[in-house]
Design an enzyme around this catalytic site. Sequence first.
Site, PDB file in Angstrom:
ATOM      1  N   GLY A   1       0.851  -1.187   0.000  1.00  0.00           N
ATOM      2  CA  GLY A   1       0.000   0.000   0.000  1.00  0.00           C
ATOM      3  C   GLY A   1       0.887   1.238   0.000  1.00  0.00           C
TER       4      GLY A   1
ATOM      5  N   LYS B   1       0.340 -10.033  -0.412  1.00  0.00           N
ATOM      6  CA  LYS B   1      -0.360 -11.332  -0.408  1.00  0.00           C
ATOM      7  C   LYS B   1      -1.378 -11.504  -1.516  1.00  0.00           C
ATOM      8  CE  LYS B   1      -3.586 -10.171   3.309  1.00  0.00           C
ATOM      9  NZ  LYS B   1      -4.114 -10.578   4.589  1.00  0.00           N
TER      10      LYS B   1
ATOM     11  N   GLY C   1      -8.862  11.904   0.413  1.00  0.00           N
ATOM     12  CA  GLY C   1      -7.570  12.451   0.046  1.00  0.00           C
ATOM     13  C   GLY C   1      -6.580  12.501   1.184  1.00  0.00           C
TER      14      GLY C   1
ATOM     15  N   GLU D   1     -12.910  18.921   4.810  1.00  0.00           N
ATOM     16  CA  GLU D   1     -13.546  17.701   5.333  1.00  0.00           C
ATOM     17  C   GLU D   1     -13.902  17.881   6.798  1.00  0.00           C
ATOM     18  OE1 GLU D   1     -11.195  14.187   4.837  1.00  0.00           O
ATOM     19  OE2 GLU D   1     -11.936  13.851   2.811  1.00  0.00           O
TER      20      GLU D   1
ATOM     21  N   HIS E   1     -17.258   3.718  10.053  1.00  0.00           N
ATOM     22  CA  HIS E   1     -17.914   4.667   9.164  1.00  0.00           C
ATOM     23  C   HIS E   1     -19.407   4.431   9.307  1.00  0.00           C
ATOM     24  CE1 HIS E   1     -19.126   6.843   5.616  1.00  0.00           C
ATOM     25  NE2 HIS E   1     -17.927   7.369   5.582  1.00  0.00           N
TER      26      HIS E   1
ATOM     27  N   ARG F   1     -19.447  11.798  12.977  1.00  0.00           N
ATOM     28  CA  ARG F   1     -19.425  10.412  12.519  1.00  0.00           C
ATOM     29  C   ARG F   1     -19.690   9.377  13.630  1.00  0.00           C
ATOM     30  NH1 ARG F   1     -14.226   8.524   8.901  1.00  0.00           N
ATOM     31  NH2 ARG F   1     -15.137   9.637   7.172  1.00  0.00           N
TER      32      ARG F   1
ATOM     33  N   HIS G   1     -13.749   0.734   9.781  1.00  0.00           N
ATOM     34  CA  HIS G   1     -13.102   1.549   8.753  1.00  0.00           C
ATOM     35  C   HIS G   1     -11.607   1.707   8.974  1.00  0.00           C
ATOM     36  CE1 HIS G   1     -13.194   4.378   5.509  1.00  0.00           C
ATOM     37  NE2 HIS G   1     -12.863   5.425   6.255  1.00  0.00           N
TER      38      HIS G   1
ATOM     39  N   GLU H   1      -0.964   1.831   8.490  1.00  0.00           N
ATOM     40  CA  GLU H   1      -2.090   1.558   9.393  1.00  0.00           C
ATOM     41  C   GLU H   1      -1.788   0.471  10.414  1.00  0.00           C
ATOM     42  OE1 GLU H   1      -5.874   1.461   7.344  1.00  0.00           O
ATOM     43  OE2 GLU H   1      -6.900   0.678   9.116  1.00  0.00           O
TER      44      GLU H   1
ATOM     45  N   ARG I   1      -9.201   9.032  14.830  1.00  0.00           N
ATOM     46  CA  ARG I   1      -8.429   9.555  13.691  1.00  0.00           C
ATOM     47  C   ARG I   1      -9.152  10.729  13.033  1.00  0.00           C
ATOM     48  NH1 ARG I   1      -8.489   7.880   7.610  1.00  0.00           N
ATOM     49  NH2 ARG I   1     -10.646   7.480   8.164  1.00  0.00           N
TER      50      ARG I   1
ATOM     51  N   SER J   1      -4.508   9.530   7.552  1.00  0.00           N
ATOM     52  CA  SER J   1      -3.871   8.207   7.581  1.00  0.00           C
ATOM     53  C   SER J   1      -2.970   7.943   6.384  1.00  0.00           C
ATOM     54  CB  SER J   1      -4.917   7.099   7.714  1.00  0.00           C
ATOM     55  OG  SER J   1      -6.059   7.425   6.990  1.00  0.00           O
ATOM     56  N   LEU J   2      -3.382   8.372   5.194  1.00  0.00           N
ATOM     57  CA  LEU J   2      -2.474   8.236   4.050  1.00  0.00           C
ATOM     58  C   LEU J   2      -1.207   9.026   4.352  1.00  0.00           C
ATOM     59  CD1 LEU J   2      -5.069   8.717   1.161  1.00  0.00           C
ATOM     60  CD2 LEU J   2      -3.854   6.599   1.687  1.00  0.00           C
TER      61      LEU J   2
HETATM   62  C1  LIG Z   1     -12.912   2.926   1.712  1.00  0.00           C
HETATM   63  C2  LIG Z   1     -11.774   3.636   2.386  1.00  0.00           C
HETATM   64  C3  LIG Z   1     -11.631   5.007   2.229  1.00  0.00           C
HETATM   65  C4  LIG Z   1     -10.547   5.667   2.852  1.00  0.00           C
HETATM   66  N1  LIG Z   1     -10.366   7.008   2.625  1.00  0.00           N
HETATM   67  C5  LIG Z   1      -9.267   7.621   3.129  1.00  0.00           C
HETATM   68  C6  LIG Z   1      -8.973   8.976   2.814  1.00  0.00           C
HETATM   69  O1  LIG Z   1      -9.689   9.612   2.048  1.00  0.00           O
HETATM   70  N2  LIG Z   1      -7.855   9.540   3.377  1.00  0.00           N
HETATM   71  C7  LIG Z   1      -7.026   8.860   4.217  1.00  0.00           C
HETATM   72  O2  LIG Z   1      -6.031   9.422   4.689  1.00  0.00           O
HETATM   73  N3  LIG Z   1      -7.278   7.567   4.514  1.00  0.00           N
HETATM   74  C8  LIG Z   1      -8.362   6.934   3.981  1.00  0.00           C
HETATM   75  N4  LIG Z   1      -8.584   5.626   4.279  1.00  0.00           N
HETATM   76  C9  LIG Z   1      -7.603   4.917   5.107  1.00  0.00           C
HETATM   77  C10 LIG Z   1      -6.341   4.636   4.277  1.00  0.00           C
HETATM   78  O3  LIG Z   1      -6.731   4.236   2.978  1.00  0.00           O
HETATM   79  C11 LIG Z   1      -5.487   3.550   4.898  1.00  0.00           C
HETATM   80  O4  LIG Z   1      -5.291   3.802   6.249  1.00  0.00           O
HETATM   81  C12 LIG Z   1      -4.126   3.477   4.214  1.00  0.00           C
HETATM   82  O5  LIG Z   1      -4.296   3.325   2.830  1.00  0.00           O
HETATM   83  C13 LIG Z   1      -3.299   2.331   4.772  1.00  0.00           C
HETATM   84  O6  LIG Z   1      -2.124   2.210   4.015  1.00  0.00           O
HETATM   85  P1  LIG Z   1      -1.099   1.045   4.340  1.00  0.00           P
HETATM   86  O7  LIG Z   1      -0.026   1.137   3.325  1.00  0.00           O
HETATM   87  O8  LIG Z   1      -0.756   1.074   5.759  1.00  0.00           O
HETATM   88  O9  LIG Z   1      -1.965  -0.290   4.130  1.00  0.00           O
HETATM   89  P2  LIG Z   1      -2.738  -0.835   2.847  1.00  0.00           P
HETATM   90  O10 LIG Z   1      -2.909   0.201   1.817  1.00  0.00           O
HETATM   91  O11 LIG Z   1      -3.964  -1.526   3.309  1.00  0.00           O
HETATM   92  O12 LIG Z   1      -1.732  -1.929   2.278  1.00  0.00           O
HETATM   93  C14 LIG Z   1      -1.450  -3.093   3.012  1.00  0.00           C
HETATM   94  C15 LIG Z   1      -0.710  -4.056   2.115  1.00  0.00           C
HETATM   95  O13 LIG Z   1      -0.197  -5.132   2.877  1.00  0.00           O
HETATM   96  C16 LIG Z   1      -0.465  -6.357   2.214  1.00  0.00           C
HETATM   97  N5  LIG Z   1      -0.455  -7.399   3.232  1.00  0.00           N
HETATM   98  C17 LIG Z   1      -1.207  -7.499   4.340  1.00  0.00           C
HETATM   99  N6  LIG Z   1      -0.845  -8.570   5.052  1.00  0.00           N
HETATM  100  C18 LIG Z   1       0.166  -9.165   4.388  1.00  0.00           C
HETATM  101  C19 LIG Z   1       0.965 -10.319   4.612  1.00  0.00           C
HETATM  102  N7  LIG Z   1       0.780 -11.109   5.675  1.00  0.00           N
HETATM  103  N8  LIG Z   1       1.917 -10.636   3.709  1.00  0.00           N
HETATM  104  C20 LIG Z   1       2.112  -9.884   2.595  1.00  0.00           C
HETATM  105  N9  LIG Z   1       1.374  -8.781   2.335  1.00  0.00           N
HETATM  106  C21 LIG Z   1       0.423  -8.428   3.225  1.00  0.00           C
HETATM  107  C22 LIG Z   1      -1.790  -6.101   1.534  1.00  0.00           C
HETATM  108  O14 LIG Z   1      -2.014  -7.051   0.515  1.00  0.00           O
HETATM  109  C23 LIG Z   1      -1.563  -4.688   1.028  1.00  0.00           C
HETATM  110  O15 LIG Z   1      -0.811  -4.702  -0.155  1.00  0.00           O
HETATM  111  C24 LIG Z   1      -9.654   4.943   3.670  1.00  0.00           C
HETATM  112  C25 LIG Z   1      -9.811   3.577   3.826  1.00  0.00           C
HETATM  113  C26 LIG Z   1     -10.845   2.917   3.188  1.00  0.00           C
HETATM  114  C27 LIG Z   1     -10.959   1.441   3.360  1.00  0.00           C
END
Ligand SMILES: Cc1cc2nc3c(=O)[nH]c(=O)nc-3n(C[C@H](O)[C@H](O)[C@H](O)COP(=O)(O)OP(=O)(O)OC[C@H]3O[C@@H](n4cnc5c(N)ncnc54)[C@H](O)[C@@H]3O)c2cc1C
Length: 567
Positions: free
Chosen positions: A13, A34, A48, A135, A256, A302, A363, A387, A398, A403-404
Amino acid sequence: MPLTCDYLVIGSGIAGLSFALEAATNGEVLVVTKRSRDESNTKYAQGGIAAVLAEDDSFESHVQDTLVAGAGLNHKRAVDLCVREAPGRITMLRDAGAKFDLAPTHSHADESSPSLSSRARAANPAQQDLDLHLEGGHSKRRIVHAGDMTGREIERALVEAVNANRNIRVLDEHMAIDLITLAKYGGPEVCAGAYVLDVEQGKVITVLARATILASGGAGKVYLYTTNSDVATGDGVAMAFRAGAEVANMEFYQFHPTCLFHPQAKTFLISEALRGEGAILRRLDGTPFMKEYDPRMELAPRDIVARAIDHEMKRSGAEHVLLDITHKDATFVKEHFPGIFAECMRYGIDITREPIPVVPAAHYLCGGVTTDLGGRTTIPGVWAIGECAHTGLHGANRLASNSLLEGMVFAHGAAKALAEVERSKPWPDVPEWDVGEAVPSDEAVVITQNWDELRRLMWNYVGIVRSSRRLRRAARRIALLQEEIAEYYWNYFVTRDLLELRNIATVAQLIVECAAARRESRGLHFTLDYLEIDSKSARDMVVKRGVPAHLGLPVPEKPVVGSERAR
Ligand SMILES: Cc1cc2nc3c(=O)[nH]c(=O)nc-3n(C[C@H](O)[C@H](O)[C@H](O)COP(=O)(O)OP(=O)(O)OC[C@H]3O[C@@H](n4cnc5c(N)ncnc54)[C@H](O)[C@@H]3O)c2cc1C
């Protein structure tokens, strides 16, 4: 033969990929993910990224908004760091190729903007005027976005940049199972990599790394209803906990209020903007109910709306409530909500003529693996970003679009901290994965049954409104399920479904433990047994393998001088 690399990144991510891009300038990066490399919660982010870029905005204001949301548990150094680094991280994303919406007077071809904000200029002279959304919870316009599909654009850009980088190798369909800690084999307390399941081949490989970075995202799948991708099973938190790392604040799960309720629509969010334009929440018999909960009715914050819906569902036994915008002109609805209109039509719901069935949905995980400001966990050799980490930024709740940002800021910090890895030491001698007496599974039904049971009990007993009695019930049932899962784990070959089930069971256990030990209602944790905030409990809830959940040290009021640690 084990695979070796300088940096093993678990997850693709925003956190994992942005770390990989920076670390690749210093060494060889192996990313394991995965499912396919673009599948993540990041891809589904709509709103965003928050960043102070407007003339009338200030870092102080963004800090303050974050602290208000966090209800007294934010670590101020983490907040300050994220807020100040936000403009630079936006630049990094744009350099990687992400295209964000520009203010109406600008286009991507127009690189020199006369109305550049002073802050944007100060942070990065190349920054041009971006279109900034407002927002809930933010007192200024500061949300950088790409339409209402910001995450998709970020993920696209990062995946393309990673694909083009020769120092980064990505293994799709490879799932990390457990961290390899040398102490387990009589060595020092340090992590040397991870065991990884090649999902398609059904084989477990050993990956040795100079540094292992957990970037595995959230854990929404622990609840029956979630906005999250199927990948969000809390694997990083579960792995770190099993390896002995400290984990914190797992009781703070953000829900949410409105997710589409339909058997085929697992994760579709119905934006708050619909309520902003007058949509009414109704019981199944058509009665509006929000006025019974808050004078702001549908426009209440919310968590209040989510709690009201939850209360209605629990009281009546209904599986969902209704969100009704049929009283608005059909053309207005279609023009303002084209995405929601089209998605609901796919499931046979014409939102201009009938109310939308909705439920609240899990969420965002505010807690996670404890880290310092450089992403270090309490286990040497393991970093956690995004996350799955608890950095102290969010506190007890939050703020939207932080979070992004957190994922990128801590990926950057970890990449800086890991710029030089120790390459002179020989690779440790660790045993290959041992299948023992395990055989192929002939009872996969155990997995589906336990998945359903676990997610439903978390929803019913450990959801938006909790009580000590419900938590005790949940704890008993989770312990039983864990026994069954452990037996299955040792007797049969591992599969992705089994490993994910084992992980959500661990995450469920941690959420329940932390929730039961927090004897107050604060932020996202609301319990009928302790309705008020308790000022003496303004501390993180920490938990470690073999050490029950307990309140940690007071959250520091001021920056900790001379220390790198966030707490
Ligand atoms: C619908 C929705 C809307 C959102 N809108 C916003 C927004 O507008 N603004 C904002 O700031 N945040 C938003 N968020 C939250 C934000 O998207 C996430 O917190 C953020 O993208 C998390 O990023 P990350 O890289 O930590 O994890 P992720 O993007 O979830 O990536 C995790 C990765 O780890 C991999 N993985 C997991 N376990 C394993 C394992 N055991 N072995 C190998 N790979 C694994 C997954 O396959 C994935 O590729 C939203 C979330 C959702 C669900």
